[in-house]
Design a protein around this motif. Structure first.
Motif, short mmCIF file in Angstrom:
data_model
loop_
_atom_site.label_atom_id
_atom_site.label_comp_id
_atom_site.label_asym_id
_atom_site.label_seq_id
_atom_site.Cartn_x
_atom_site.Cartn_y
_atom_site.Cartn_z
N LEU A 193 58.47 50.45 -22.93
CA LEU A 193 59.39 51.39 -22.30
C LEU A 193 59.46 51.15 -20.79
O LEU A 193 60.55 51.20 -20.18
N ALA A 194 58.32 50.90 -20.19
CA ALA A 194 58.30 50.67 -18.74
C ALA A 194 59.06 49.41 -18.37
O ALA A 194 59.80 49.38 -17.37
N MET A 195 58.92 48.35 -19.16
CA MET A 195 59.63 47.10 -18.85
C MET A 195 61.14 47.27 -19.02
O MET A 195 61.93 46.75 -18.22
N VAL A 196 61.55 48.02 -20.04
CA VAL A 196 63.00 48.28 -20.22
C VAL A 196 63.52 49.07 -19.04
O VAL A 196 64.60 48.76 -18.47
N SER A 197 62.78 50.12 -18.65
CA SER A 197 63.20 50.93 -17.50
C SER A 197 63.26 50.09 -16.23
O SER A 197 64.21 50.20 -15.43
N PHE A 198 62.25 49.24 -16.05
CA PHE A 198 62.23 48.39 -14.86
C PHE A 198 63.42 47.43 -14.86
O PHE A 198 64.08 47.22 -13.83
N THR A 199 63.71 46.84 -15.99
CA THR A 199 64.80 45.87 -16.07
C THR A 199 66.15 46.53 -15.77
O THR A 199 66.97 46.00 -14.99
N VAL A 200 66.39 47.71 -16.39
CA VAL A 200 67.67 48.40 -16.18
C VAL A 200 67.77 48.84 -14.73
O VAL A 200 68.84 48.68 -14.08
N ALA A 201 66.69 49.42 -14.20
CA ALA A 201 66.72 49.88 -12.81
C ALA A 201 66.89 48.73 -11.85
O ALA A 201 67.57 48.85 -10.82
N PHE A 202 66.28 47.60 -12.18
CA PHE A 202 66.41 46.43 -11.30
C PHE A 202 67.86 45.94 -11.25
O PHE A 202 68.35 45.54 -10.20
N GLN A 203 68.55 46.01 -12.39
CA GLN A 203 69.95 45.59 -12.43
C GLN A 203 70.85 46.55 -11.67
O GLN A 203 71.88 46.14 -11.10
N ALA A 204 70.42 47.84 -11.61
CA ALA A 204 71.28 48.86 -10.97
C ALA A 204 70.86 49.17 -9.55
O ALA A 204 71.39 50.11 -8.95
N ARG A 205 69.92 48.43 -9.02
CA ARG A 205 69.38 48.78 -7.71
C ARG A 205 70.40 48.65 -6.57
O ARG A 205 70.26 49.27 -5.52
N LYS A 206 71.47 47.79 -6.75
CA LYS A 206 72.43 47.53 -5.67
C LYS A 206 73.72 48.33 -5.85
O LYS A 206 74.70 48.09 -5.13
N LEU A 207 73.71 49.25 -6.80
CA LEU A 207 74.91 50.08 -6.96
C LEU A 207 75.05 50.97 -5.74
O LEU A 207 74.06 51.45 -5.19
#
Length: 865
Positions: free
Chosen positions: A772-786
């Motif tokens: 769960l943490a890796m999925v959250s990290f991956t999604v958040a990492f992709q959205a960090r520049k929004l």
């Protein structure tokens, strides 16, 4: 020079008439005889004057006293008088054969099977002093089946009773003596000894038997030596050669040097009177020759029952202090009433038929009778007192050998009494009455005595039971005697124990240590006889290569083991609930080891958990108070509240890991941690997905608008949490955690822990959290520049980075620690990961709400960078 035709000087005898005659072979004299050349009729000739062993004369007197006592006792053989006929063996095989034949058949010339009418045949023969002489007698007496009772014959041959059925021994079986020696050595823990034995068949048998028995019982033989007969000139020559060349070649010198120079403190000595005299002479000569009497350190001598302090006239001044404090096994004796008075009444001029007394008297008192040839100036008056003689020459108390002779005479008398009663009771069945007297042809009469002699059992006048066992040996044990010597050559026997063959093997030997007098050099301290010092408690013995098994090194017991006693072969492991002390000589109880609330580390972690929980409550209050502000309403307010509650529970569930593990806490702590953290991470994942969908929904014509809302977030939280719940349910239903005690991880403490039950399920819970943490990290990492001032993606990225880093480092740390440190690692990981989520996600918002309220406006929410 005396010949056989010159009575009464030679051969020496003591005769007293009676209805029945008891024969005896004494060992009073030691003579040198001319070799027979067979050029003329053989005549035994003395080369020199016979040398008397004064102390042995008591053996003759014990027989005389016993016969006198029986003849005066009307309860034993009331109408029959006993007589005796005593010859000497001269400690010589040839003369022993002659003396035995003289008891049976006599005349002017020796003619076997011819009997002079003036002499009666003996009904039994008593003798002799040692095994060799006894065997010489047995080979002749057994032909005529005449009972022979030896009074000091030990281990003459194997299976003696089968070879000589007419042979009896008034001594116990020597096997009891062997066991007694072993038990004596074990009692005092003497394991490093020397053995000295006679150079004879009996001595060899003793060496072989004792060496084997000692080895079987953990006692080492440092060396073994044999006593060889020697002459004075030979020893002086050998000592002179030693002094000149320092070379040891003569066996006599080897023996005495080993006594002086060896570190062995205990010697087992197997020697008859003659061999013991040799040994005393050797020690005295070496001391005098080397002028080093002071170099002789005390030894403990353990002697067999053949031993006696006896000296020839020429040895009367020999120092016997070497044997002060010696221990010896002895034939059991008791005080015989009237014997001392009988000895004191002796007078050399009034003893009729006694050829022994004058030679004894002259050599004991070092005097000559009038009319005798010799160099002594002192004349024997007959008024000399026996009590003035040193103990090495004569004793008024009955010795062990004399006591055996006394019992042997009484055994014969009781057997005769028993046979007489048997004949009286069965006279009606007998065609012809057989009188209880000896006749001119009564050799068969002696053979009839055997069944009665074998079955005798009576109490003698001293109160001791006398009987024979099935081997024809005395059914009794041995006394343990402590010999105390004095400068005036007097000796004292002190009974300090006994060997009872009927007792259990471990109880056979009883010893009264308090009554033992040791050699003066030991200063009444128990001597130590070991190859090396004792290994103290805490150490074990280690064999030294190339040395006897009694020689060893001492090794400290390894970790986890102890030794409670000295000289232990192996260290013992402490029980699981105990641990060794630093000296490894005692086990101490282990303390319980767990992370308690009173422990400094436990107090610190508890304080951190409560502090973070308080911070969560404060943040929650701030968000409730400002719930209608844009920054709180952004990114789903309900998700924010759910995340705060789950983080609060995360901090509080860490408290389940502190304190002594119980069944309930073990059951709950990992599962509650897994479920609560799953909810927290699911909330973070839902917030991240919400942010992404929110920005995607702002694009014209986007179909994502319908996904934005509470339903999606709640679905994510519920579905992700249910998966973890199912994993925990399977875990609890198959192999749930339980309280356990780890005895081995820590040396001095018992680790009280929660056994995870199934370690696989434990790592499944952690693995799912990591997923769960890796999925959250991956999604958040992709959205960090929004774009957007309230975009949480970058903060969630940092929080998940911290979360993943903490739990990735947790695994090796958790596996490498034990006890409360392992629990502390998990608590720290819970607190650190929870604090990371709290700090990265909520502190920036609190900063804006509290310190920068001007930024908490709607226009900032729609502002584009």
């Amino acid at each position: 020079m005396c010949t056989i035709a010159d009575p009464p000087q030679f051969p020496f005898k003591y005769y007293q008439s009676g209805d029945l005659i008891i024969g005896a072979i004494a060992s009073q004299f030691n003579c040198l005889f001319e070799r027979t050349s067979f050029r003329e009729h053989p005549i035994t000739k003395l080369v020199d004057e016979p040398i008397s062993t004064p102390k042995n004369y008591q053996h003759v007197l014990a027989l005389v006293f016993a016969v006198k006592e029986i003849n005066e006792n009307r309860k034993i053989l009331p109408n029959v008088s006993l007589g005796f006929h005593i010859y000497d063996s001269y400690l010589n095989a040839e003369m022993t054969y002659q003396s035995t034949l003289k008891l049976l058949f006599t005349g002017e010339r020796m003619v076997p099977n011819f009997k002079c009418d003036l002499q009666q045949h003996p009904i039994a023969v008593i003798g002799a002093l040692d095994s060799e002489i006894s065997l010489h007698m047995a080979t002749q007496l057994s032909i005529y089946k005449i009972p022979q009772i030896a009074y000091c014959a030990f281990a003459p041959v194997m299976d003696m009773k089968r070879q000589f059925p007419s042979f009896y021994r008034m001594v116990p079986n020597e096997a009891h003596q062997y066991r007694g020696i072993v038990r004596l050595l074990q009692h005092f823990q003497w394991t490093w000894i020397g053995i000295i034995a006679m150079h004879s068949e009996q001595g060899e048998m003793f060496l072989q038997t004792m060496t084997k028995m000692l080895s079987e019982h953990g006692i080492c033989t440092a060396f073994s030596r044999r006593i060889f007969p020697f002459s004075l000139d030979a020893v002086i020559t050998a000592l002179a050669h030693l002094q000149e060349t320092n070379e040891v070649t003569d066996p006599v010198v080897v023996l005495i040097m080993s006594l002086f120079n060896s570190d062995v403190k205990v010697y087992v000595l197997n020697a008859d009177v003659e061999a013991a005299t040799y040994l005393k002479w050797m020690i005295g000569l070496y001391t005098m020759f080397e002028n080093n009497a002071g170099s002789y350190t005390g030894k403990v001598w353990i002697m067999t029952a053949e031993w006696d302090f006896s000296a020839l006239r020429v040895h009367r001044d020999l120092d016997i202090h070497f044997f002060h404090g010696a221990l010896s096994f002895a034939i059991h004796t008791n005080e015989v009433q009237g014997f001392s008075e009988f000895l004191q009444s002796l007078h050399p001029m009034t003893q009729k038929g006694d050829d022994f007394i004058k030679i004894f008297w002259g050599q004991a008192f070092d005097c000559l009778f009038s009319g005798s040839d010799g160099d002594q100036e002192k004349v024997c008056t007959g008024q000399e007192r026996l009590e003035t003689l040193p103990g090495t020459l004569f004793e008024l108390s009955m010795t062990g050998q004399s006591y055996s002779i006394y019992n042997a005479v009484h055994a014969v008398a009781h057997a005769l009494q028993k046979m007489s009663m048997f004949r009286s009771n069965h006279r009606a069945r007998i065609n012809k009455s057989l009188p209880l007297q000896n006749s001119h042809s009564c050799l068969p009469f002696s053979t009839q005595l055997h069944p009665f002699l074998r079955s005798i059992s009576f109490n003698n006048s001293a109160g001791d039971m006398v009987s024979f066992d099935e081997q024809g040996e005395l059914a009794a044990g041995f006394d343990l005697i402590n010999w105390v010597t004095f400068p005036n050559q007097s000796i004292l026997r002190v009974k300090v124990g006994m060997m009872d063959p009927k007792a259990r093997p471990d109880k056979g030997l009883t010893i009264n240590e308090e009554t033992i007098t040791w050699h003066s050099t030991f200063k009444q301290v128990l001597p130590i006889a070991m190859c090396n010092d004792h290994c103290p408690p805490g150490y074990s013995r280690k064999k030294v290569e190339g040395k006897p098994f009694c020689c060893y090194d001492c090794d400290l017991c390894p970790e986890g083991k102890i030794s409670l006693q000295k000289d232990m072969d192996d260290c013992l492991k402490c029980p699981e609930s105990q641990f060794p002390n630093k000296k490894h000589d005692q086990c101490l109880p282990k303390a319980l080891h767990f992370l308690s609330f009173t422990d400094p580390l436990g107090m610190t972690l508890s304080a951190l958990a409560f502090s973070f929980s308080l911070i969560i409550v404060l943040v929650f209050g701030v968000f409730i108070k400002n719930q209608n502000t844009p920054i709180v309403k952004a990114n789903n307010r309900d998700l924010t509240y759910s995340l705060l509650v789950s983080l609060l529970l995360c901090f509080l569930c860490s408290l389940l890991f502190i304190g002594q593990p119980q069944a309930v806490t073990c059951y709950l702590r990992q599962t509650s941690f897994g479920l609560v953290f799953s909810v927290a991470v699911s909330c973070v994942l839902a917030k991240t997905i919400t942010v992404v969908l929110a920005f995607m929904a702002t694009k014209p014509g986007s179909r994502m608008r319908k996904w934005v809302g509470k339903r999606l977030a709640n679905s994510i939280i519920l579905s992700c949490s249910l998966i973890q719940a199912h994993i925990c349910a399977v875990w609890l239903s198959t192999a749930p955690p339980f309280p356990d005690l780890d005895m081995d991880s820590l040396t001095e403490e018992i680790v009280v822990e929660c056994n995870e039950g199934s370690i696989t399920m434990f790592y499944c819970v952690l693995g799912y959290l990591g997923f769960l943490a890796m999925v959250s990290f991956t999604v958040a990492f992709q959205a960090r520049k929004l774009p957007g001032s309230f975009n949480e993606a970058k903060f969630i990225t940092f929080s998940m980075l911290i979360f993943c880093s903490v739990w990735l480092s947790f695994i090796p740390s958790y596996l490498s620690t034990k006890g409360k440190s392992m629990v502390a690692v998990e608590i720290f990981s819970i607190l650190a990961s929870s604090a990371g989520l709290l700090g990265c996600i909520f502190f920036p918002k609190c900063y804006i709400i509290i310190l920068r309220p001007e930024l908490n406006r709607k226009d900032n929410l729609i502002k584009r960078n």
